[in-house]
Scaffold this active site. Structure first.
Site, PDB file in Angstrom:
ATOM      1  N   LYS A  87       0.855  -1.191   0.000  1.00 47.43           N
ATOM      2  CA  LYS A  87       0.000   0.000   0.000  1.00 47.43           C
ATOM      3  C   LYS A  87       0.891   1.241   0.000  1.00 47.43           C
ATOM      4  CE  LYS A  87      -4.314   1.140   2.350  1.00 47.43           C
ATOM      5  NZ  LYS A  87      -5.012   0.975   3.628  1.00 47.43           N
TER       6      LYS A  87
HETATM    7  C1  E4P Z   1      -8.284   2.004   3.547  1.00 42.45           C
HETATM    8  O1  E4P Z   1      -7.516   1.215   3.091  1.00 42.45           O
HETATM    9  C2  E4P Z   1      -8.103   2.690   4.849  1.00 42.45           C
HETATM   10  O2  E4P Z   1      -7.404   1.834   5.709  1.00 42.45           O
HETATM   11  C3  E4P Z   1      -9.405   3.007   5.528  1.00 42.45           C
HETATM   12  O3  E4P Z   1     -10.520   2.580   4.783  1.00 42.45           O
HETATM   13  C4  E4P Z   1      -9.493   4.354   6.109  1.00 42.45           C
HETATM   14  O4  E4P Z   1     -10.746   4.489   6.723  1.00 42.45           O
HETATM   15  P1  E4P Z   1     -11.081   5.666   7.763  1.00 42.45           P
HETATM   16  O5  E4P Z   1     -11.341   6.906   6.992  1.00 42.45           O
HETATM   17  O6  E4P Z   1     -12.327   5.185   8.467  1.00 42.45           O
HETATM   18  O7  E4P Z   1      -9.897   5.784   8.674  1.00 42.45           O
END
Ligand code: E4P
Length: 218
Positions: A87
Site C-alpha cells: 500500500k
Molecule cells: C483504507 O484502506 C483505509 O485503511 C481506511 O478505509 C481508512 O478508513 P477511515 O477513513 O475510516 O480511517
C-alpha cells in the site's frame, strides 16, 4: 463485488472469515497502532499472521515517503507473503514507486485517493488497486460515492485494469451505494458488513415461520 475487512484485529478478521464472505484485508498504520503492534519485526509478523487467516489479498502500508524508502519497505513487505499487496500513498514519490513495483511484478494499492485525477495517475502508474476514501470525503461535505462512480466510469472508458477499492466506509448503505456505483471491492470494518444482515421483516417473518412450525407439531 469483493469484500475486504479494514482492520488489523485478528479476531475480527477470523469472524469475517467465519461468515464466509471475506475476500481480503486492508490495514493502515493507524489500524496497526490501534492493535498495539509496535516495532518492525512485530509488524511484519502481524502481516504474516493476517495472511495465514485470510484467503486473499492483504494490503500492508509503507511508512517511508521518499522513493528509495518506499521501494525498500515495499520489497520487504512483498517478500513476506504472496498475498501481500504493497500500500503506497498518492504522493509524487509514491506514483514513481508504483510504476517501479509494477515493472517488478509487485502488486500495489494506491491509498489516500480523493479525486478522479489522482485515480487516473494511479492507474497510469500501474496500481493493482486504487483506494478512494469515501467516508473522509463525506466528512467534509463532498460526495464520496460519486467519486467512486466517476473513477469506475473513467477506468471502464479506457479499459484500465486497476481495480477500484472503495475505502473509508462508515456504514452499510455505503457498501450498497458502492456496489451500485460499480466498485470492484469495498473495504470496511466488521460492523457495516454485519449491518447488511439486518431487516426487521426478516426477524418478524422467521419468528412467524418458527411459531407456525411449532404449532403444527403439537
Ligand atoms: C483504507 O484502506 C483505509 O485503511 C481506511 O478505509 C481508512 O478508513 P477511515 O477513513 O475510516 O480511517
Amino acid at each position: 463485488m469483493r469484500f475486504f475487512i479494514d482492520t488489523a484485529n485478528l479476531d475480527q478478521i477470523r469472524e469475517a472469515m467465519d461468515l464466509g464472505i471475506l475476500d481480503g484485508v486492508t490495514t493502515n498504520p493507524s489500524l496497526m497502532a490501534k492493535e498495539g503492534i509496535r516495532g518492525e519485526e512485530n509488524i511484519r509478523k502481524h502481516y504474516v499472521a493476517i495472511c495465514e487467516i485470510v484467503d486473499g489479498d492483504v494490503s500492508a502500508e509503507v511508512i517511508a515517503t521518499d522513493y528509495e524508502g518506499i521501494i525498500r519497505e515495499g520489497e520487504a513487505l512483498a517478500a513476506l507473503h504472496p498475498q501481500v499487496v504493497v500500500k503506497v500513498p498518492m504522493i509524487r514519490e509514491g506514483v514513481k514507486a508504483i510504476r517501479a513495483f509494477h515493472s517488478k511484478g509487485i502488486r500495489t494499492n494506491c491509498t489516500l485517493v480523493f479525486s478522479p485525477g489522482q485515480a487516473i495517475l494511479a492507474a497510469k502508474a500501474g496500481a493493482t488497486y486504487v483506494s478512494p476514501f469515501i467516508g473522509r470525503l463525506d466528512d467534509v461535505s463532498t460526495d464520496g460515492v460519486e467519486l467512486i462512480a466517476r473513477i469506475v466510469d473513467i477506468y471502464r472508458y479506457y479499459d484500465l485494469p486497476t481495480q477500484v477499492l472503495a475505502a473509508s466506509i462508515r456504514h452499510s448503505m455505503h457498501i450498497v451505494d458502492c456496489a451500485e456505483a460499480g466498485a470492484d471491492v469495498v473495504t470496511c470494518p466488521l460492523d457495516p458488513i454485519l449491518g447488511l444482515l439486518k431487516h426487521p421483516l426478516t426477524d418478524i417473518g422467521l419468528e412467524k415461520f418458527l411459531a407456525d412450525h411449532r404449532k403444527s407439531q403439537q
